[in-house]
Design an enzyme around this catalytic site. Structure first.
Site, PDB file in Angstrom:
ATOM      1  N   LYS A   1       0.845  -1.200   0.000  1.00 51.48           N
ATOM      2  CA  LYS A   1       0.000   0.000   0.000  1.00 51.48           C
ATOM      3  C   LYS A   1       0.884   1.255   0.000  1.00 51.48           C
ATOM      4  CE  LYS A   1      -3.863  -2.430   2.106  1.00 51.48           C
ATOM      5  NZ  LYS A   1      -4.634  -2.792   3.295  1.00 51.48           N
TER       6      LYS A   1
ATOM      7  N   GLN B   1      -4.896  -1.831   9.467  1.00 50.49           N
ATOM      8  CA  GLN B   1      -4.766  -3.153   8.841  1.00 50.49           C
ATOM      9  C   GLN B   1      -5.327  -4.234   9.756  1.00 50.49           C
ATOM     10  OE1 GLN B   1      -3.769  -3.593   5.697  1.00 50.49           O
ATOM     11  NE2 GLN B   1      -4.000  -5.792   5.786  1.00 50.49           N
TER      12      GLN B   1
ATOM     13  N   ASP C   1     -11.175   2.376   3.697  1.00 50.69           N
ATOM     14  CA  ASP C   1     -11.393   0.929   3.602  1.00 50.69           C
ATOM     15  C   ASP C   1     -12.880   0.598   3.450  1.00 50.69           C
ATOM     16  OD1 ASP C   1      -9.309  -0.899   3.557  1.00 50.69           O
ATOM     17  OD2 ASP C   1      -8.889  -0.714   5.701  1.00 50.69           O
TER      18      ASP C   1
END
Ligand code: GUN
Length: 295
Positions: free
Chosen positions: A52, A96, A119
């Site tokens: 990322k 994450q 997200d």
């Protein structure tokens, strides 16, 4: 059989984003900024987050990585989230997953300002997505739809079978595929661990989205000739012949299934790169306040 090249489509998407960022900077605008919180040292999570950060560079974004050890307290993590919520330079951020067991994952997700939740995991974004309102759509389902769109794989009236009902992939991709949109307008069946007759259900499918995390689950006798298969599995299986000691295995018995398909996405190089590219797309949308205003 056409192999779906997620790596190429993701590279195209990132170049498109980089060009847009060049335009923003040329007009005196602010560089988009994505932050990521990584807890612990899980190999898969380390790789995802490193990719990322790399993708941010490719897109011309600023990125910030905030790391905590496995024993971080929930309060410390919530304080870091609060600080990112308030940081006006940060357009979007992610935590994450998975998190260590002593941390309440849902509490963490709900602490993120939904306007920075690139997200798309916050209940506000999930809820808005499920009724077709503008929102951040989570990256893996968005990446899958982008692949279907770019390969012009018809979904209208198609029978889609989604294997797996996770909050991150199964539920949202099923939801998106049934919406009155394009891609969408599919007749969707979601199969999970309590579903009998999965083989028979899969054999009816024009499109199978395999997202269970069981290596090689989809076998040739479960696939209708001419079907499209999107493999979302990324299980690390030991492989002594690799320097890393493992390889990524998808949920599809690729060797035997691929010859039957009209389209199939490989692992690696299919959905994985698209997930990251979609996160970049969401971050650009956040930076431009395309979905929500922060005032
Ligand atoms: N873990 C597995 N996939 C994802 C993802 O898309 N986002 C985050 N934050 N964690 C993940």
């Amino acid at each position: 059989m056409t192999l779906i090249d997620g790596k190429k489509i993701a590279a195209d998407l990132k170049s498109e984003i980089a060009r847009e960022v060049d335009g923003i900077i040329a007009n005196g605008g602010k560089r988009p900024h994505l932050a990521a919180i990584l807890v612990g040292h899980d190999g898969g999570s380390e790789t995802y987050v490193a990719n990322k950060v790399k993708a941010c560079e490719a897109c011309g974004f600023k990125s910030t990585l905030i790391r905590f050890e496995d024993d971080v307290t929930e309060d410390t993590l919530l304080a870091a989230i609060d600080s990112l919520n308030k940081n006006t330079d940060v357009d979007g951020f992610i935590v994450q997953l998975p998190l260590p067991r002593h941390i309440d994952e849902q509490r963490v997700i709900e602490a993120i300002d939904y306007r920075k939740d690139v997200d798309g995991f916050h209940p506000v974004n999930v809820g808005r997505m499920s009724i077709g309102l503008p929102c951040f759509v989570s990256a893996t389902p968005a990446g899958i739809l982008e692949l279907l769109a770019r390969y012009e794989i018809p979904t209208r009236g198609a029978r889609c079978v989604v294997l797996g009902r996770s909050n991150i992939v199964g539920k949202p991709v099923a939801n998106l595929l049934m919406q009155k949109s394009n891609p969408g307008n599919a007749t969707v069946t979601v199969c999970h661990s309590a579903t009998p007759d999965i083989k028979e259900i899969c054999r009816e499918a024009d499109i199978i989205i395999a997202a269970l995390g069981v290596p090689g689950f989809v076998k040739a006798d479960m696939v209708k000739p001419g079907a499209t298969i999107i493999d979302v599995g990324t299980t690390r299986v030991p492989d002594a012949s690799r320097p890393s000691g493992f390889r990524l295995s998808g949920d599809v018995d690729f060797e035997n299934v691929a010859p039957l398909c009209s389209y199939i996405s490989p692992v690696p190089g299919g959905v994985g790169p698209m997930t990251i590219a979609s996160l970049m797309k969401n971050t650009l949308a956040a930076a431009r306040h395309e979905i929500y205003s922060l005032d």
